[in-house]
Design a protein around this motif. Structure first.
Motif, PDB file in Angstrom:
ATOM      1  N   LEU A 125       0.857  -1.184   0.000  1.00  0.00           N
ATOM      2  CA  LEU A 125       0.000   0.000   0.000  1.00  0.00           C
ATOM      3  C   LEU A 125       0.894   1.236   0.000  1.00  0.00           C
ATOM      4  CD1 LEU A 125      -2.411  -1.160   2.841  1.00  0.00           C
ATOM      5  CD2 LEU A 125      -2.948  -1.093   0.405  1.00  0.00           C
ATOM      6  N   MET A 126       0.333   2.357  -0.370  1.00  0.00           N
ATOM      7  CA  MET A 126       1.055   3.626  -0.310  1.00  0.00           C
ATOM      8  C   MET A 126       0.376   4.517   0.716  1.00  0.00           C
ATOM      9  SD  MET A 126       3.525   3.231  -2.429  1.00  0.00           S
ATOM     10  CE  MET A 126       4.223   4.868  -2.591  1.00  0.00           C
ATOM     11  N   ILE A 127       1.189   5.209   1.516  1.00  0.00           N
ATOM     12  CA  ILE A 127       0.675   6.180   2.480  1.00  0.00           C
ATOM     13  C   ILE A 127       1.229   7.540   2.106  1.00  0.00           C
ATOM     14  CG2 ILE A 127       0.650   6.940   4.882  1.00  0.00           C
ATOM     15  CD1 ILE A 127       0.814   4.079   5.744  1.00  0.00           C
ATOM     16  N   ARG A 128       0.342   8.538   2.157  1.00  0.00           N
ATOM     17  CA  ARG A 128       0.739   9.906   1.829  1.00  0.00           C
ATOM     18  C   ARG A 128       0.241  10.847   2.916  1.00  0.00           C
ATOM     19  NH1 ARG A 128      -1.557  14.301  -0.730  1.00  0.00           N
ATOM     20  NH2 ARG A 128      -3.463  13.249  -1.370  1.00  0.00           N
TER      21      ARG A 128
ATOM     22  N   VAL B 255       4.250   0.932   2.162  1.00  0.00           N
ATOM     23  CA  VAL B 255       4.189   0.065   3.339  1.00  0.00           C
ATOM     24  C   VAL B 255       3.673  -1.303   2.904  1.00  0.00           C
ATOM     25  CG1 VAL B 255       3.870   1.925   5.022  1.00  0.00           C
ATOM     26  CG2 VAL B 255       1.873   0.838   3.994  1.00  0.00           C
ATOM     27  N   GLU B 256       3.996  -2.293   3.705  1.00  0.00           N
ATOM     28  CA  GLU B 256       3.547  -3.645   3.394  1.00  0.00           C
ATOM     29  C   GLU B 256       2.692  -4.156   4.540  1.00  0.00           C
ATOM     30  OE1 GLU B 256       5.365  -7.916   1.938  1.00  0.00           O
ATOM     31  OE2 GLU B 256       6.597  -6.113   1.884  1.00  0.00           O
ATOM     32  N   MET B 257       1.541  -4.701   4.192  1.00  0.00           N
ATOM     33  CA  MET B 257       0.657  -5.271   5.189  1.00  0.00           C
ATOM     34  C   MET B 257       1.169  -6.660   5.557  1.00  0.00           C
ATOM     35  SD  MET B 257      -3.509  -5.540   5.001  1.00  0.00           S
ATOM     36  CE  MET B 257      -3.420  -6.247   3.362  1.00  0.00           C
ATOM     37  N   ASP B 258       1.277  -6.921   6.867  1.00  0.00           N
ATOM     38  CA  ASP B 258       1.753  -8.236   7.297  1.00  0.00           C
ATOM     39  C   ASP B 258       0.611  -9.260   7.263  1.00  0.00           C
ATOM     40  OD1 ASP B 258       0.262  -7.927   9.658  1.00  0.00           O
ATOM     41  OD2 ASP B 258       2.013  -7.488  10.900  1.00  0.00           O
ATOM     42  N   ASN B 259       0.898 -10.485   7.660  1.00  0.00           N
ATOM     43  CA  ASN B 259      -0.096 -11.561   7.603  1.00  0.00           C
ATOM     44  C   ASN B 259      -1.271 -11.333   8.552  1.00  0.00           C
ATOM     45  OD1 ASN B 259       1.369 -12.926   5.663  1.00  0.00           O
ATOM     46  ND2 ASN B 259       2.497 -14.145   7.164  1.00  0.00           N
TER      47      ASN B 259
END
Length: 147
Positions: A36-39, A85-89
C-alpha cells in the motif's frame, strides 16, 4: 474496482502498527499483494492508497513538466510525503513515526473510506474537520453536485 466507505475506529499497537479493518482489507485488490502507499494529506491526516489507485495519482504528478517552477515543488512535496508500506499476515501496516506526527496520531485512529482511498485521522481532529452545519453541507452539495 476499489470502493471504500464508512468510518472505522482502530488503535495503533506499541510499535505504531495499524490493523486495517476487515471491510477495508476486503476491498483491497487481490492481485496487488500486500503493498500500500501512504501519503501525508494537506489536512492533518494520512491517506492510504491501494497501488492501483496510487498509480493514477502518480501518473498525473510525475507527468508534470519538470521545467515548470510551480510543478517541481508540487512533485517534490508529493513524493517526499509518500511512502510504501507492506501489510503483514495479520493485516497490520507499520506507519512511520514522522507520518504519525503529521497526523497528530498517538494511539486511537479513525479510518474513513473516501471512495478510492482511506483517510487515517486522530479522532479529535477528524471531528473538527467534519461539516457540522446541515445548511453548509447543502450549499456545498449544490455547488459541486448540482446542475
Amino acid at each position: 474496482m476499489t470502493f471504500f466507505t464508512s468510518e472505522y475506529e482502530s488503535k495503533l499497537d506499541a510499535k505504531g502498527r495499524l490493523v486495517l479493518p476487515a471491510r477495508i482489507k476486503a476491498q483491497l485488490p487481490e492481485n496487488e499483494g500486500n503493498v500500500l502507499m501512504i501519503r501525508k494529506s494537506l489536512d492533518p491526516c494520512l491517506i492510504i492508497y491501494p497501488m492501483v489507485e496510487f498509480n493514477k495519482v502518480f501518473s498525473k504528478i510525475s507527468g508534470l513538466n519538470e521545467f515548470n517552477k510551480e510543478a517541481v515543488p508540487l512533485q517534490r512535496s508529493f513524493f517526499a510525503g509518500t511512502t510504501e508500506v507492506e501489510m503483514d499476515n495479520n493485516g497490520r501496516i507499520l506507519i512511520p513515526k514522522k507520518y504519525l506526527a503529521h497526523a497528530q496520531i498517538d494511539k486511537d485512529v479513525i479510518l474513513v473510506g473516501m471512495g478510492n482511498k482511506v483517510e487515517v485521522w486522530n479522532p479529535t481532529l477528524y471531528e473538527k474537520h467534519l461539516i457540522q452545519d446541515p445548511s453548509e453541507l447543502s450549499e456545498l452539495a449544490q455547488k459541486y453536485l448540482g446542475e
